[in-house]
Design a protein around this motif. Structure first.
Motif, PDB file in Angstrom:
ATOM      1  N   GLU A  36     -41.944 -64.779 -24.084  1.00 19.44           N
ATOM      2  CA  GLU A  36     -42.557 -65.122 -25.366  1.00 19.44           C
ATOM      3  C   GLU A  36     -43.833 -64.328 -25.632  1.00 19.44           C
ATOM      4  OE1 GLU A  36     -41.379 -67.214 -23.182  1.00 19.44           O
ATOM      5  OE2 GLU A  36     -39.703 -68.114 -24.296  1.00 19.44           O
TER       6      GLU A  36
ATOM      7  N   GLN B 266     -37.656 -62.480 -32.512  1.00 22.73           N
ATOM      8  CA  GLN B 266     -37.043 -63.358 -31.519  1.00 22.73           C
ATOM      9  C   GLN B 266     -35.672 -62.856 -31.074  1.00 22.73           C
ATOM     10  OE1 GLN B 266     -38.622 -66.403 -30.304  1.00 22.73           O
ATOM     11  NE2 GLN B 266     -37.104 -65.885 -28.730  1.00 22.73           N
ATOM     12  N   ASP B 267     -34.877 -62.327 -32.016  1.00 27.97           N
ATOM     13  CA  ASP B 267     -33.539 -61.834 -31.665  1.00 27.97           C
ATOM     14  C   ASP B 267     -33.624 -60.712 -30.640  1.00 27.97           C
ATOM     15  OD1 ASP B 267     -32.353 -63.638 -33.337  1.00 27.97           O
ATOM     16  OD2 ASP B 267     -32.130 -62.236 -35.022  1.00 27.97           O
TER      17      ASP B 267
ATOM     18  N   ASP C  94     -34.626 -62.113 -27.250  1.00 28.56           N
ATOM     19  CA  ASP C  94     -33.510 -62.837 -26.638  1.00 28.56           C
ATOM     20  C   ASP C  94     -32.491 -61.882 -26.022  1.00 28.56           C
ATOM     21  OD1 ASP C  94     -34.627 -65.236 -27.353  1.00 28.56           O
ATOM     22  OD2 ASP C  94     -33.413 -65.496 -29.154  1.00 28.56           O
TER      23      ASP C  94
ATOM     24  N   LEU D 162     -34.189 -60.514 -22.804  1.00 33.25           N
ATOM     25  CA  LEU D 162     -34.637 -61.494 -21.819  1.00 33.25           C
ATOM     26  C   LEU D 162     -33.863 -61.475 -20.509  1.00 33.25           C
ATOM     27  CD1 LEU D 162     -36.432 -63.846 -21.027  1.00 33.25           C
ATOM     28  CD2 LEU D 162     -34.877 -65.386 -22.259  1.00 33.25           C
TER      29      LEU D 162
END
Length: 231
Positions: A207, A217-218, A221, A224
């Motif tokens: 984050e 965010q995409d 993700d 990650l």
């Protein structure tokens, strides 16, 4: 012969004697440069010829398997009950006589057994798999240039898929060049990641990347599963 060539070069192109001699000397070099790609391609084909012959035997076994008695086919299908439970079909469905190996074990030669995958596409798939550090979802192959959902489906009719991330990115240790090798990180993004780390200290969690306003965010993700946060 040279005199005739020099004559035409002087008469039709206005070359001097010195220029004509220079042009004649350059011609062999140009021919050699033109032939180099073909020679290189021939060398690659010759190197892989032995491997290709082995996989042609696999193709022959697929055809011959159609001639096996039903009792033998049933015997073989009983040996793979775990695969049947996982996939809902036996090895004698769409690919009779072919052992479905793990996708992560398939090299660029083996991948070409899939309809629609040639040498170039197979090389792209292997390069992508290596650069990204392994796949955790089949759909990631759609990030390979030229790949389509139809080819992905055919690919996993021939090969088994198991999520396998073989290499992670230590985002607090790698430099710009190393980060930019990952397919999901552009060179510009790598520069920003390193610059932010130098100004604000090590990243503690994924984050933290969202503090950099250009990242969404995409994207985080997607990245990650490949991140680790060593110090």
């Amino acid at each position: 012969m040279k005199r005739i060539l020099y004559y035409y070069l002087r008469s039709y192109f206005g070359f001097s004697t010195r220029e004509s001699r220079g042009f004649v000397l350059v011609i062999p070099s140009l021919i050699l440069l033109y032939m180099l790609p073909s020679v290189y391609e021939w060398g690659i084909r010759y190197k892989n010829q032995g491997l290709l012959e082995q996989y042609e035997l696999i193709l022959d076994s697929i055809i011959q398997a159609e001639m096996l008695p039903k009792e033998i086919k049933a015997e073989h299908s009983d040996m793979d009950q775990d695969s049947i439970k996982r996939t809902g079909r036996t090895n004698y469905g769409r690919n009779p006589g072919f052992n479905r190996i793990d996708f992560n074990e398939a090299d660029s030669v083996v991948l070409q057994i899939v309809p629609g995958i040639g040498q170039t596409m197979a090389s792209r798939i292997v390069k992508f798999r290596e650069n990204i550090g392994g796949l955790h979802q089949k759909e990631q192959l759609l990030d390979v240039y030229g790949m389509t959902p139809e080819i992905v489906e055919k690919l996993f009719d021939h090969f088994l898929f198991s999520p396998a991330i073989t290499r992670k990115l230590d985002i607090n240790d790698l430099d710009i060049q190393e980060l930019a090798k990952h397919p999901y990180i552009s060179y510009g993004a790598a520069k920003v990641i390193v610059a932010y780390r130098e100004q604000h200290g090590p990243y503690k969690r994924a984050e933290d990347l969202l503090q950099i306003k250009i990242f969404n965010q995409d994207w985080v993700d997607r990245l990650l599963p490949y991140l680790e946060f060593g110090k």
